[in-house]
Design a protein around this motif. Structure first.
Motif, short mmCIF file in Angstrom:
data_model
loop_
_atom_site.label_atom_id
_atom_site.label_comp_id
_atom_site.label_asym_id
_atom_site.label_seq_id
_atom_site.Cartn_x
_atom_site.Cartn_y
_atom_site.Cartn_z
N UNK A 156 44.96 34.21 37.20
CA UNK A 156 46.13 34.49 38.05
C UNK A 156 46.04 35.90 38.63
N UNK A 157 45.63 36.85 37.82
CA UNK A 157 45.51 38.24 38.29
C UNK A 157 44.43 38.35 39.37
N UNK A 158 43.30 37.68 39.17
CA UNK A 158 42.24 37.69 40.19
C UNK A 158 42.74 37.08 41.50
N UNK A 159 43.45 35.95 41.41
CA UNK A 159 43.95 35.28 42.61
C UNK A 159 44.93 36.17 43.37
N UNK A 160 45.86 36.80 42.64
CA UNK A 160 46.88 37.60 43.32
C UNK A 160 46.27 38.90 43.87
N UNK A 161 45.28 39.46 43.19
CA UNK A 161 44.61 40.65 43.72
C UNK A 161 43.87 40.30 45.02
N UNK A 162 43.15 39.20 45.01
CA UNK A 162 42.44 38.77 46.22
C UNK A 162 43.42 38.52 47.36
N UNK A 174 43.72 29.98 48.85
CA UNK A 174 43.65 31.34 48.32
C UNK A 174 44.27 31.45 46.93
N UNK A 175 45.32 30.72 46.68
CA UNK A 175 46.06 30.87 45.43
C UNK A 175 45.77 29.73 44.44
N UNK A 176 44.58 29.16 44.54
CA UNK A 176 44.16 28.09 43.64
C UNK A 176 42.86 28.49 42.97
N UNK A 177 42.84 28.35 41.66
CA UNK A 177 41.64 28.66 40.90
C UNK A 177 41.17 27.45 40.12
N UNK A 178 40.26 27.68 39.19
CA UNK A 178 39.72 26.59 38.38
C UNK A 178 40.72 26.06 37.35
N UNK A 179 41.58 26.95 36.83
CA UNK A 179 42.50 26.58 35.77
C UNK A 179 43.94 26.39 36.24
N UNK A 180 44.29 27.09 37.34
CA UNK A 180 45.69 27.08 37.76
C UNK A 180 45.82 27.35 39.24
N UNK A 181 47.05 27.21 39.70
CA UNK A 181 47.37 27.65 41.06
C UNK A 181 48.69 28.41 41.00
N UNK A 182 48.88 29.24 42.00
CA UNK A 182 50.10 30.03 42.10
C UNK A 182 50.93 29.43 43.23
N UNK A 183 52.21 29.26 42.99
CA UNK A 183 53.08 28.67 44.00
C UNK A 183 54.37 29.45 44.12
N UNK A 184 55.04 29.25 45.23
CA UNK A 184 56.33 29.89 45.46
C UNK A 184 57.38 29.32 44.51
N UNK A 185 58.44 30.08 44.31
CA UNK A 185 59.56 29.62 43.50
C UNK A 185 60.25 28.45 44.18
N UNK A 186 60.75 27.53 43.37
CA UNK A 186 61.48 26.36 43.84
C UNK A 186 62.82 26.31 43.12
N UNK A 187 63.81 25.61 43.70
CA UNK A 187 65.10 25.46 43.00
C UNK A 187 64.95 24.87 41.60
N UNK A 188 63.93 24.04 41.41
CA UNK A 188 63.71 23.41 40.10
C UNK A 188 63.28 24.41 39.02
N UNK A 189 62.97 25.64 39.42
CA UNK A 189 62.56 26.66 38.47
C UNK A 189 63.74 27.36 37.80
N UNK A 190 64.96 26.95 38.12
CA UNK A 190 66.16 27.62 37.62
C UNK A 190 66.14 27.78 36.10
#
Length: 173
Positions: free
Chosen positions: A110-116, A3-19
């Motif tokens: 990203x907006x299309x993915x999150x809306x869907x 659901x959260x993967x598109x042609x250009x990108x994917x959306x993922x949860x936050x990780x500790x490495x994102x600090x």
């Protein structure tokens, strides 16, 4: 396809490495106007935030996702906020942090993915966005994604000694 993967990108949860990435965004004074931030955030506070980022959207009332290119480059963030399951609505906002990714379709996807995701999995009836009336790029992005301007909040934000209007956009399922 996820659901959260598109042609250009994917959306993922936050990780500790994102600090460091989150720290840089939250302490970038040039975007405080957008995020309604008025003071810097410490690494300690952001680390605590990341430790609680696993909370369910039904508990936290928000969901922050990292926008990642398929080449594993961090592009920005997209947020669902003020989640109201009773009234079936949620706010959405996004930030493309790296200028080299702007105006290349990443925000649109990203907006299309999150809306869907919000319509299908959270079963909301509507998404809304608050956009500064001078932010032409965001206005174009949200209108292209099917959001309609439904109101103007006059003198809504006080920025650098001046009041600015904020536009309210909405997309219904």
């Amino acid at each position: 396809m996820l659901t959260l993967t598109g042609e250009k990108l994917h959306l993922r949860a936050l990780e500790p490495e994102d600090l460091d990435f989150i720290y840089d965004i939250e302490n970038d004074e040039t975007i405080w106007e957008i995020s309604a931030t008025q003071t810097p955030y410490s690494r300690f506070l952001i680390k605590q935030y990341l430790e609680n980022a696993h909370l369910d959207i039904y508990e936290a009332k928000q969901l922050r996702l990292v926008m990642m290119s398929h080449n594993k480059e961090t592009i920005g963030l997209i947020d669902l906020f003020d989640f109201d399951p009773k009234n079936k609505r949620v706010g959405v906002g996004l930030l493309i942090a790296k200028s080299e990714f702007r105006h290349k379709g990443y925000g649109k996807e990203a907006l299309e993915l999150v809306c869907n995701y919000a319509f299908k999995h959270l079963q909301v009836h509507q998404l809304y966005a608050n956009i500064d009336e001078e932010n032409a790029a965001s206005i174009k992005l949200f209108e292209t994604a099917g959001f309609q301007q439904i109101g103007v909040k006059k003198d809504w934000n006080f920025v650098n000694g001046n009041f600015k209007n904020e536009l309210l956009y909405q997309k219904l399922s």
